[in-house]
Design a protein around this motif. Structure first.
Motif, PDB file in Angstrom:
ATOM      1  N   ALA A  49       0.941  -1.326   0.008  1.00  0.00           N
ATOM      2  CA  ALA A  49       0.067  -0.094  -0.011  1.00  0.00           C
ATOM      3  C   ALA A  49       1.112   1.154   0.045  1.00  0.00           C
ATOM      4  O   ALA A  49       1.608   1.309   0.670  1.00  0.00           O
ATOM      5  N   ALA A  50       0.697   2.098  -0.986  1.00  0.00           N
ATOM      6  CA  ALA A  50       1.479   3.451  -1.132  1.00  0.00           C
ATOM      7  C   ALA A  50       0.607   4.599  -1.250  1.00  0.00           C
ATOM      8  O   ALA A  50      -0.757   4.343  -1.665  1.00  0.00           O
ATOM      9  N   ARG A  51       0.945   5.544  -0.782  1.00  0.00           N
ATOM     10  CA  ARG A  51       0.069   6.856  -0.993  1.00  0.00           C
ATOM     11  C   ARG A  51      -0.479   7.094  -2.434  1.00  0.00           C
ATOM     12  O   ARG A  51      -1.510   7.527  -2.824  1.00  0.00           O
ATOM     13  N   ARG A  52       0.685   6.922  -3.173  1.00  0.00           N
ATOM     14  CA  ARG A  52       0.415   7.404  -4.639  1.00  0.00           C
ATOM     15  C   ARG A  52       1.074   6.071  -5.524  1.00  0.00           C
ATOM     16  O   ARG A  52       2.067   5.355  -4.814  1.00  0.00           O
ATOM     17  N   HIS A  53       0.633   5.800  -6.600  1.00  0.00           N
ATOM     18  CA  HIS A  53       1.290   5.161  -7.593  1.00  0.00           C
ATOM     19  C   HIS A  53       2.877   5.702  -7.556  1.00  0.00           C
ATOM     20  O   HIS A  53       3.144   6.798  -7.585  1.00  0.00           O
TER      21      HIS A  53
ATOM     22  N   ASP B   9       5.127   5.724  -5.214  1.00  0.00           N
ATOM     23  CA  ASP B   9       5.704   6.031  -3.903  1.00  0.00           C
ATOM     24  C   ASP B   9       6.160   4.977  -3.319  1.00  0.00           C
ATOM     25  O   ASP B   9       5.923   3.620  -3.513  1.00  0.00           O
ATOM     26  N   PHE B  10       7.420   5.083  -2.068  1.00  0.00           N
ATOM     27  CA  PHE B  10       7.765   3.998  -1.300  1.00  0.00           C
ATOM     28  C   PHE B  10       6.586   3.320  -0.705  1.00  0.00           C
ATOM     29  O   PHE B  10       5.510   4.181  -0.374  1.00  0.00           O
TER      30      PHE B  10
ATOM     31  N   MET C  65       4.116   2.196   2.049  1.00  0.00           N
ATOM     32  CA  MET C  65       3.860   2.337   3.396  1.00  0.00           C
ATOM     33  C   MET C  65       4.287   1.018   4.290  1.00  0.00           C
ATOM     34  O   MET C  65       4.964   0.872   5.149  1.00  0.00           O
TER      35      MET C  65
ATOM     36  N   LEU D 181      -2.033  -2.544   8.544  1.00  0.00           N
ATOM     37  CA  LEU D 181      -1.685  -2.630   6.901  1.00  0.00           C
ATOM     38  C   LEU D 181      -1.011  -4.098   7.020  1.00  0.00           C
ATOM     39  O   LEU D 181      -1.250  -4.622   6.063  1.00  0.00           O
TER      40      LEU D 181
ATOM     41  N   VAL E 190      -3.468  -6.746   6.762  1.00  0.00           N
ATOM     42  CA  VAL E 190      -4.327  -6.773   5.589  1.00  0.00           C
ATOM     43  C   VAL E 190      -3.422  -7.259   4.656  1.00  0.00           C
ATOM     44  O   VAL E 190      -3.874  -8.197   3.619  1.00  0.00           O
ATOM     45  N   LEU E 191      -2.266  -6.869   4.258  1.00  0.00           N
ATOM     46  CA  LEU E 191      -1.420  -7.236   3.039  1.00  0.00           C
ATOM     47  C   LEU E 191      -0.883  -8.529   3.219  1.00  0.00           C
ATOM     48  O   LEU E 191      -0.761  -9.323   2.103  1.00  0.00           O
TER      49      LEU E 191
ATOM     50  N   LEU F 179      -7.592   3.647   1.698  1.00  0.00           N
ATOM     51  CA  LEU F 179      -7.215   4.427   0.452  1.00  0.00           C
ATOM     52  C   LEU F 179      -8.409   4.735  -0.366  1.00  0.00           C
ATOM     53  O   LEU F 179      -9.441   3.857  -0.367  1.00  0.00           O
TER      54      LEU F 179
ATOM     55  N   LEU G 214      -3.874  13.941  -0.370  1.00  0.00           N
ATOM     56  CA  LEU G 214      -2.529  13.726  -0.302  1.00  0.00           C
ATOM     57  C   LEU G 214      -1.758  14.973   0.026  1.00  0.00           C
ATOM     58  O   LEU G 214      -0.774  14.824   0.952  1.00  0.00           O
TER      59      LEU G 214
ATOM     60  N   LEU H 152       3.114  15.346  -0.810  1.00  0.00           N
ATOM     61  CA  LEU H 152       2.673  14.619  -1.843  1.00  0.00           C
ATOM     62  C   LEU H 152       1.789  15.538  -2.929  1.00  0.00           C
ATOM     63  O   LEU H 152       0.483  15.484  -2.446  1.00  0.00           O
TER      64      LEU H 152
ATOM     65  N   MET I  17      -1.775   9.552 -12.241  1.00  0.00           N
ATOM     66  CA  MET I  17      -2.372   8.079 -11.594  1.00  0.00           C
ATOM     67  C   MET I  17      -3.342   8.304 -10.759  1.00  0.00           C
ATOM     68  O   MET I  17      -4.148   7.596 -10.492  1.00  0.00           O
ATOM     69  N   GLU I  18      -3.379   9.428  -9.956  1.00  0.00           N
ATOM     70  CA  GLU I  18      -4.461   9.773  -8.933  1.00  0.00           C
ATOM     71  C   GLU I  18      -5.567  10.431  -9.427  1.00  0.00           C
ATOM     72  O   GLU I  18      -6.840  10.466  -8.785  1.00  0.00           O
TER      73      GLU I  18
END
Ligand code: FAD
Lengths: 291, 775
Positions: A187-191, A193-194, A196, A271, A274-275, B641, B679, B699, B704-705
């Motif tokens: 799970a990452a904040r954005r596509h 991103d490192f 979480m 997380l 879940v993951l 998310l 973000l 961010l 993509m978002e």
């Protein structure tokens, strides 16, 4: 955000590189793809007085399948590994994790060795290396080559077993076995991103029972983390939703993950559970056994 | 001459004139500007949020390679005049007085302590590290509550407290009576978090002071060169006419880059002191930390409602965290106050406001700076609906003012021509809500959480004349030798595409091809004074372009009538030529007209042969832009998310000049609004350390978002006999946070969640639902 002053060397052989490291030791840093090191230099968080560029060193970009394992040279770019047929066929876990690293432009430059040596605890490759029980091959001028198992390679935040005079030369990753399903979930904040939190899972099922399981987490500690208790809980079990849920709970138990802007410790712990569960389910589905 | 023009360009998606240059990397931004002998600046910035500066030792830095000068706070003060800078200069906000570089105190992490000038930026940064500053740390004031606590240390001793403005209370209508009549009062405390503009191009300037002539030229990233020149002239103490402020391409701003800024004044002083051109380009780290932040407000609201769902009146109390230095944060509440009723029939309002200083970056304007009113109102409407057990759409339908009501807001603003209600209906016509509700129900049974939210807004773009003058937009236009129309605009485009939109309007009203118009801007020596900001330029500059082009056309026709020996009424300009009705052979190109004027004796003495006009456009009747946004989201309750499945905007900005550009403005604003909710956050820790100073921490949304954003334009409602273009710059950003938060609250309805904050990162979503404990 300008780089601090440093001396720059661009050796063309490993011998020259090792000699430079021997001479400059602690004062020096190796430069691979620069995707992690250059930002650190620009923020002046890293200030080596000598930079040794691996970009022109011959013999570090091999990628080949051997007897039960795949060897990847440290300077193989993440993008090349991602697109490699050998990786696709023999290292499905690595193949699955690769596209999750940053963006394509970063993977075009970033290297497999750089990611491993950088040892970011949120990074995908270190977690994959731990889950696959990979071996790192390092070389120094004085002590020659040695092999370091993934389990003892990652020692802390951005800290590895590599000595200042050592170059990480290659990785050896055990090739995928039959009746083994893998999955990497994150799970990452954005596509790009490192993560979480990331979860790498290897699951072997024989005669409808889980013969072996390996679980490694990214982003929950100062190193990638194997979860032996969860693995033990799975061994010998049937493939059921409960077994996976219990293992996921065990994997998240006692974690004390970091808290930052992107997520609290409680969130990361959640997380992780879940993951791991999602990864186990997908790994099983790959084997045609749905819980 | 009331003549309907053939509209060839206006209203069509003409390709942007700016694009070939910008998209091929040939734009000219500040960092592309170089001068011979130019040197580079770097600032020493405070690592502490609040501290006394005990001593600054610059000796090692001065001795470093390539260093020309190092200035401390007191040394800088000796070179300049006191006074405001940036936006504060426009609004004349001063005091509390403070120095350009710290003399006594630092007030935020990133505050300016010293200025180093060296041969390269690298050397300047190396030397900056050698400046030794001794600080005496003070406790940091990091929240509005701390600022209001009389026990807290003072950030400005002169101010006597940490309150910058207020408390101010105003009432409109009979608040007590309305609240007494209400069946119930719905209360909520709703906050907007600190986030920031983040233009692609950071701030920056190159200043060249010429010792020979005493003139100074500045190139900077800004929204209006005139104010830059005015500030520099005042702060350097040199005559305004000796300052030439310029700008070429500006890579975005969103309200940030107004006037000459603190750093720019400092490098200008250094340029004069050294007699060398000095460049400062803000790096991203500096930018995120200290360029300015926006939108940290908490609003306590009470709505007097009937059980049927009528919203009778509001009580609103707002506290603005204005950051460290005086700027917009001290007066944004005035706009919020005037706008908070929005397009709703609200009969009474009490509004109280306070702005406080804290040890954080200064509050700056950001795309729809007053947007707190829309966020709080559109959240409140949904909260009222939940409390009454009604559909938020029904509450909106009941309470939105209709155009035919011909109302004004209780705060006095005329609502002439608003189409908020129509925009809501149009959204509902395009979304099959019953089908969505059915799908939502099925999904919930599978543990998937979908949500639907709308929000409605209006924005003064530029506002209505009924509420006072709309401004005075100056424009100059002339015909060049080759027949090209030269347009000198007061606008300073920084993403608005004025080179395209103004050219479209001029081309149509002048009768020339699109390519036959040149839009000239960004030079205080020739550009009329003005500023681009506040969703005003479609009406103001568009109107100026339209009216000025018609004046120039009339002038051309006057002289052409003589040259062609034809009746003026038989003449028209088409495609760059003057044509005589019925006599196609007797045409003259505009270049030929200009050429003929140069020949002595071609025209009678009394004919005005100067094909040049200067004009001021007053905004005409003005009007509102507005619309309704609709978001459909899915919230993953395992990861927190949020995915935006669909985003629809129905909007009205009057007559659209260029639909592609309008849609681009809206989509960009929507992306920023989505970013704000999911973000973007400018975060500090309790000690005042800034936590969001790289793009790994702050961010921004990427492609993509951001979902594909559908935009629908309503039929324009003409208010003015001539000009009905209205602004569209801010609306996307104003409305989106509420629409997204409303959709998220709808998704989380089974858990009874109330969304009272704007920032909803995944961990926060899971906290709201109760999946994890808050930290
Ligand atoms: C925007 C962005 C997003 C990113 N997202 C992700 C992500 O999601 N997941 C992820 O895993 N990574 C991500 N990265 C990091 C990326 O994968 C890096 O490329 C990688 O971590 C480092 O590889 P490199 O080749 O660039 O190494 P460099 O930056 O050149 O070096 C990194 C460190 O490793 C050392 N080093 C490099 N090679 C060797 C060697 N052969 N022997 C010994 N030491 C060596 C260097 O001295 C340095 O300390 C991202 C990077 C960026 C810029």
């Amino acid at each position: 955000m300008k780089l601090p002053p440093f001396a720059y060397f661009a050796p063309s052989t490993l011998e020259e590189t090792l000699a430079l490291l021997r001479e400059h030791g602690d004062e020096s840093k190796l430069l691979a793809g620069g995707q992690s090191l250059v930002p650190l230099l620009a923020l002046r968080l890293a200030r080596p007085s000598v930079l040794v560029d691996l970009g022109h060193v011959a013999g570090l970009d091999h990628l080949a399948a051997g007897e039960g394992s795949v060897t990847i040279g440290a300077m193989v770019t993440e993008r090349r590994a991602e697109r490699s047929e050998v990786v696709g066929a023999q290292l499905p876990l690595l193949a699955e994790a690769m596209p999750l690293i940053g963006h394509q432009a970063i993977r075009n430059r970033g290297t497999v060795g750089g990611s491993i040596a950088h040892a970011d605890p949120s990074a995908e490759l270190p977690a994959v290396a731990v889950a696959l029980e990979a071996e790192m091959v390092a070389e120094s001028a004085q002590r020659g080559r040695r092999t370091i198992p993934a389990e003892s390679f990652f020692q802390g935040f951005f800290t590895t077993a590599l000595e200042p005079d050592e170059v990480l030369v290659e990785l050896r990753l055990p090739a995928g076995e039959s009746r083994t399903g893998v999955a990497f979930e994150e799970a990452a904040r954005r596509h790009g991103d490192f993560a979480m939190v990331g979860a790498a899972v290897v699951l072997r099922v024989e005669s409808d029972r889980i013969a072996d399981a390996r679980i490694a987490l990214a982003g929950v500690a100062d190193t990638p983390l194997r979860r032996p208790e969860a693995e033990r809980a799975l061994r010998g079990e049937e493939v059921t939703a409960e077994a996976f849920e219990d293992a996921a709970t065990a994997a998240a138990r006692d974690l004390s993950p970091p808290s930052d802007l992107h997520g609290t410790a409680a969130y990361r712990r959640h997380l992780a559970r879940v993951l791991v569960r999602r990864a186990l389910v997908r790994a099983a589905q790959r084997l045609g056994v749905s819980p | 001459m009331a003549q309907v023009m053939a509209q060839r360009f206006t209203g069509t998606p003409v390709k942007r004139a700016e694009d070939p240059r910008i998209l091929t990397g040939r734009g000219r931004y500040v960092d592309d500007v170089t001068f011979p002998g130019m040197v580079h600046a770097a600032f020493v910035r405070s690592p502490l949020a609040h501290a006394r500066v005990v001593s600054v030792d610059t000796s090692a830095a001065k001795a470093a390679p390539g260093v020309l000068a190092v200035y401390t706070g007191p040394e800088m003060e000796a070179l300049i005049e006191p006074g405001p800078y940036g936006m504060a200069a426009m609004m004349n906000i001063w005091p509390p007085a403070h120095s350009l570089l710290a003399t006594d105190k630092v007030r935020l992490v990133g505050d300016l302590v010293a200025l180093v000038v060296a041969e390269t930026r690298y050397l300047a940064e190396d030397a900056a590290e050698l400046v030794e500053v001794e600080y005496d740390p003070l406790p940091a004031v990091m929240t509005a509550a701390q600022a209001l606590d009389p026990e807290s240390p003072l950030i400005f001793e002169d101010l006597g407290s940490n309150v910058l403005a207020g408390p101010k209370v105003t009432t409109y209508g009979d608040v007590d009576r309305v609240f007494a009549r209400a069946d119930r009062v719905v209360r909520a405390t709703i906050s907007q978090h600190r986030h920031q503009n983040v233009p692609m191009e950071t701030r920056g300037a190159v200043v060249d002071y010429r010792k020979d002539s005493g003139e100074v030229e500045i190139w900077s990233a800004n929204q209006g060169v005139a104010l830059v020149a005015t500030v520099l002239s005042a702060r350097l103490g040199i005559p305004r006419e000796k300052v030439r402020a310029r700008a070429a391409d500006v890579g975005g701003s969103f309200g940030l880059k107004i006037g000459a800024q603190r750093e720019e004044v400092a490098i200008a002083a250094a340029s004069r002191d050294l007699g060398r051109p000095v460049k400062w380009i803000e790096d991203r780290h500096e930018h995120l930390m200290a360029a300015g932040h926006a939108r940290e407000e908490t609003l306590e609201v009470e709505a007097a409602v009937t059980n049927d769902g009528d919203i009778l009146g509001l009580k609103v109390g707002i506290v603005v965290d204005a950051g460290a230095y005086p700027g917009l944060g001290g007066m944004v509440t005035n706009i919020i106050e005037g706008m908070v009723p929005g397009p709703y029939k609200i009969d009474a309002l009490s509004f109280s406001s306070t702005s406080v200083v804290t040890n954080k970056a200064t509050y700056v304007a950001y795309r729809g700076p007053w947007a707190a009113e829309t966020f709080v109102r559109e959240r409140l409407v949904d909260l009222v609906a939940r409390e009454l057990g009604k559909d938020p759409l029904e509450i909106r339908r009941r309470n939105l003012a209709r155009r035919e009501d011909n109302r004004q807001m209780v705060t006095g603003r005329s609502l002439a021509g608003i189409t908020a209600y129509e925009s809501l209906e149009e959204v509902l016509g395009r979304i099959d809500l019953p089908a969505f509700r059915a799908r939502q129900e099925t999904a919930r049974n599978e543990g998937r959480y979908l949500g639907f939210g709308v929000a409605t807004y209006i924005e003064p773009a530029p506002g209505t004349r009924a509420n006072g003058p709309l401004g005075a937009e100056q424009m100059r236009m002339e015909l060049a030798e080759d027949g090209t129309v030269l347009v000198y605009t007061a606008q300073m485009p920084h993403g608005q595409s004025h080179e395209t939109t103004l050219a479209q309007v001029v081309a149509d009203n002048m009768g020339v091809p699109f390519e036959g118009v040149r839009i000239l801007y960004g030079d205080s020596a020739v550009s009329p004074p003005g500023l681009t900001g506040g969703s005003r330029s479609a009406t103001m500059a568009g109107g100026a372009a339209l009216t000025t082009a018609r004046l120039l056309r009339d002038k051309v026709l006057d002289v052409a009538a003589h040259l062609l020996e034809a009746s003026r009424d038989d003449l028209r300009i088409e495609n760059g030529s003057v044509l005589v009705a019925g006599v196609p052979a007797r045409a003259m190109t505009l270049a030929e007209v200009v050429g003929a004027l140069r020949q002595p004796g071609r025209l009678p003495e009394d004919v005005d042969t100067e094909l040049k006009v200067e004009n001021v456009y007053d905004g005409g009747t003005g009007g509102w832009s507005g619309g309704t946004h609709c978001a459909i989201v899915e919230v993953d309750l395992e990861t927190g998310l949020v995915r935006i499945e669909r985003y629809l905007v129905v909007e009205d900005c009057g007559e659209v000049i260029n639909p592609a550009i309008v849609d681009g403005q809206i989509r960009g604003g929507v992306a920023q609004g989505i970013g704000a909710v999911l973000l973007e956050r400018s975060a500090y820790d309790a000690e005042g350390n800034y936590l969001s100073s790289t793009f790994m921490d702050y961010l921004l949304p990427t492609s993509m978002e951001i979902p594909s954003i559908e935009v629908v334009h309503l039929e324009p409602v003409p208010l003015d006999p001539v000009v009905n273009f209205r602004g569209v710059g801010e609306g996307g950003m104003i409305c989106t946070p509420a629409a997204v938060c409303n959709a998220i609250e709808d998704a989380l309805a089974p858990f009874g969640v109330r969304v009272l904050e704007q920032h909803l990162p995944p961990a926060r979503i899971l906290e709201l639902v109760g999946v994890i404990e808050p930290e």
